[in-house]
Design a protein around this motif. Structure first.
Motif, short mmCIF file in Angstrom:
data_model
loop_
_atom_site.label_atom_id
_atom_site.label_comp_id
_atom_site.label_asym_id
_atom_site.label_seq_id
_atom_site.Cartn_x
_atom_site.Cartn_y
_atom_site.Cartn_z
N GLY A 69 2.84 -12.18 3.46
CA GLY A 69 1.87 -12.99 4.37
C GLY A 69 1.28 -12.31 5.17
O GLY A 69 1.57 -11.12 5.65
N PRO A 70 0.56 -13.01 6.52
CA PRO A 70 0.00 -12.26 7.62
C PRO A 70 0.89 -11.83 8.62
O PRO A 70 0.40 -11.01 9.44
CB PRO A 70 -1.22 -13.48 8.03
CG PRO A 70 -0.36 -14.73 7.49
CD PRO A 70 0.30 -14.43 6.03
N HIS A 71 2.12 -12.24 8.63
CA HIS A 71 3.13 -12.01 9.56
C HIS A 71 4.09 -10.69 8.96
O HIS A 71 5.06 -10.55 9.81
CB HIS A 71 4.14 -13.07 9.90
CG HIS A 71 3.04 -14.07 10.37
ND1 HIS A 71 2.52 -14.34 11.50
CD2 HIS A 71 2.89 -15.37 9.83
CE1 HIS A 71 1.91 -15.43 11.65
NE2 HIS A 71 2.39 -16.24 10.60
N CYS A 72 3.88 -10.22 8.04
CA CYS A 72 4.54 -9.02 7.74
C CYS A 72 3.94 -8.01 8.23
O CYS A 72 3.14 -7.62 8.61
CB CYS A 72 4.18 -8.76 5.99
SG CYS A 72 4.78 -7.20 5.51
N GLU A 73 5.32 -7.23 8.88
CA GLU A 73 4.90 -6.17 9.58
C GLU A 73 4.74 -4.80 9.02
O GLU A 73 4.56 -3.73 9.77
CB GLU A 73 6.12 -5.93 10.76
CG GLU A 73 6.35 -6.99 11.77
CD GLU A 73 7.54 -6.82 12.74
OE1 GLU A 73 8.29 -5.66 12.58
OE2 GLU A 73 7.76 -7.76 13.54
N ASP A 74 4.75 -4.72 7.77
CA ASP A 74 4.56 -3.40 7.04
C ASP A 74 2.97 -3.32 6.87
O ASP A 74 2.39 -3.53 5.73
CB ASP A 74 5.34 -3.63 5.68
CG ASP A 74 6.68 -3.63 5.68
OD1 ASP A 74 7.12 -2.59 6.67
OD2 ASP A 74 7.37 -4.20 4.99
N VAL A 75 2.42 -3.13 7.79
CA VAL A 75 0.84 -3.25 8.16
C VAL A 75 0.48 -1.64 8.46
O VAL A 75 1.09 -0.98 9.26
CB VAL A 75 0.40 -3.96 9.17
CG1 VAL A 75 -1.12 -3.68 9.32
CG2 VAL A 75 0.84 -5.32 9.08
#
Length: 417
Positions: free
Chosen positions: A242-248
């Protein structure tokens, strides 16, 4: 003068107490569906009911009484008396659910006390719903030969509580809205695992080790994506980053992930204990027969996993979203198709959350004309979207190159209610 008629002085017929006539074992089961306060109040109904509440097959410890919030101190005092007076009969289910967050420092102590009591009574289904993110159960280890189902919602988990080696019968575990601080979710007996809208503040990934798992749901995890170890018996898996995953990827641009290249941004650089040499997600779920893989744009974990993409040797059905079609050459989609040798059904849900889609396209794959890298068993291909635009046409052109959805594509306008 005619004689008077005699009045009928017989008492009215008694109404049969059909519920009270039920066996004790059945009444114990019925009372287990009531909150503990209501179950105890049944003692005033009749002499027959005086002690039935002592041996119910379940306890519902709720922070509500007649739909009204109960202060924790009041609930604590009530439970102190109940645990003393109750018989030590086995419990099928125990539900601990507190309403509004409490400032009482004793909440953690008494929640642990109630859990220990449930385990002592050989509970089989345990549900803990607290909504106290700062309430930690890290130093508590569950030790039970009888616990089969555990649902945990709204608390902080760490350390020994996540190690279920001492619960050899545990098969169903659901964790929702929890702060998984660190450690490893570990169980050899677990068959069904759901981790929904949880988060972790740790820089190290939470490890999930459940070799006997049959079904997995990992939905909208905040923080670093959990590392999934091998699950050889897996049947179904649904993973949503989702949008809060820190694997960005900080350098994400037009579907290009620096995490797949040598020049990586700060987020894509592996850190210590990151398990970057192996797949974070795909390796653990590669034995599944049915997969649902969804991700927001800019998340690089799936793309990096594809560098050492495992073979999905049992995969029959696959559902993907637009994430897999955003790269310029649709390399992620190509890679996973080439590594799914027995795939039978492919569903692409593109730029549409559903469940209703305005446009559905159905077709098939012609294996006689298609490349040998694509599964010859692929016979159903579905594309679901809200509008056919340039992005969708790009995907259709790609599939035509693989003889997918050829020779004809049928479009059906679906009603939206």
């Amino acid at each position: 003068m005619p004689p008077r008629k005699k009045r009928n002085s017989a008492p009215p017929p008694r109404v049969a107490d059909r519920i009270g006539a039920l066996p004790d074992s059945m009444l114990h089961h019925v009372l287990s569906f009531l909150p503990v306060q209501a179950a105890v109040r049944t003692c005033v109904l009749a002499r027959r009911w005086r002690h039935l509440w002592r041996s119910t097959t379940g306890l519902r410890i709720l922070g509500l009484d007649d739909e009204e919030p109960v202060e924790f101190q009041q609930l604590r005092k009530f439970m102190d008396h109940l645990l003393i007076l109750r018989d030590r009969t086995d419990l099928g289910t125990v539900e601990i659910k507190l309403g509004e967050p409490s400032d009482n420092d004793d909440v953690e102590h008494y929640v642990k006390l109630w859990i220990r009591f449930a385990v002592m009574c050989k509970v089989r289904v345990l549900s803990i719903d607290i909504y106290e993110p700062d309430l930690y159960l890290g130093d508590m280890r569950l030790v039970s030969q009888h616990l089969r189902t555990l649902h945990v919602d709204g608390i902080a988990l760490q350390g020994t509580f996540l190690d279920f080696a001492s619960c050899p019968s545990l098969e169903d575990l659901k964790i929702a809205h929890c702060n998984i601080c660190d450690g490893k979710v570990s169980s050899r007996s677990l068959k069904h695992l759901s981790i929904t809208r949880c988060w972790s503040d740790s820089h190290c990934r939470v490890h999930v080790s459940a070799p006997g798992l049959v079904s997995l749901e990992l939905d909208d995890f905040s923080g670093r994506t959990p590392f999934l170890q091998n699950m050889a018996l897996l049947e179904t898996a649904a993973v949503y980053l989702g949008p809060h995953c820190e694997d960005v990827c900080l350098s994400f641009d037009s579907g290009v992930f620096c995490g797949a290249n040598n020049n990586a941004c700060d987020n894509c650089v592996p850190i210590e204990d990151d398990c970057s040499s192996d797949c974070v997600l795909l390796g653990g779920i590669s034995s599944a027969r049915h997969l649902k893989l969804l991700s927001e744009s800019g998340k690089f974990v799936f793309t990096r996993d594809l560098k050492c993409c495992p073979t999905f040797s049992k995969l029959k059905t696959l559902l993907l979203n637009e994430y897999w079609c955003e790269a310029p050459n649709l390399d992620p989609l190509t890679c996973i198709l080439k590594n799914s040798p027995v795939l039978e059904k492919l569903t692409l849900q593109l730029f549409s959350k559903g469940p209703n889609h305005k446009v559905e396209m159905k077709g098939h794959y012609c294996s006689m004309e298609g490349p040998s890298a694509i599964s010859e068993h692929l016979n159903i291909v579905e594309v679901k979207c809200n509008v056919v635009d340039e992005r969708i046409l790009k995907v259709l052109k790609f599939m035509s190159a693989f003889n997918i959805c050829k020779p004809i594509i049928t479009l059906s306008m679906l009603p939206i209610f």
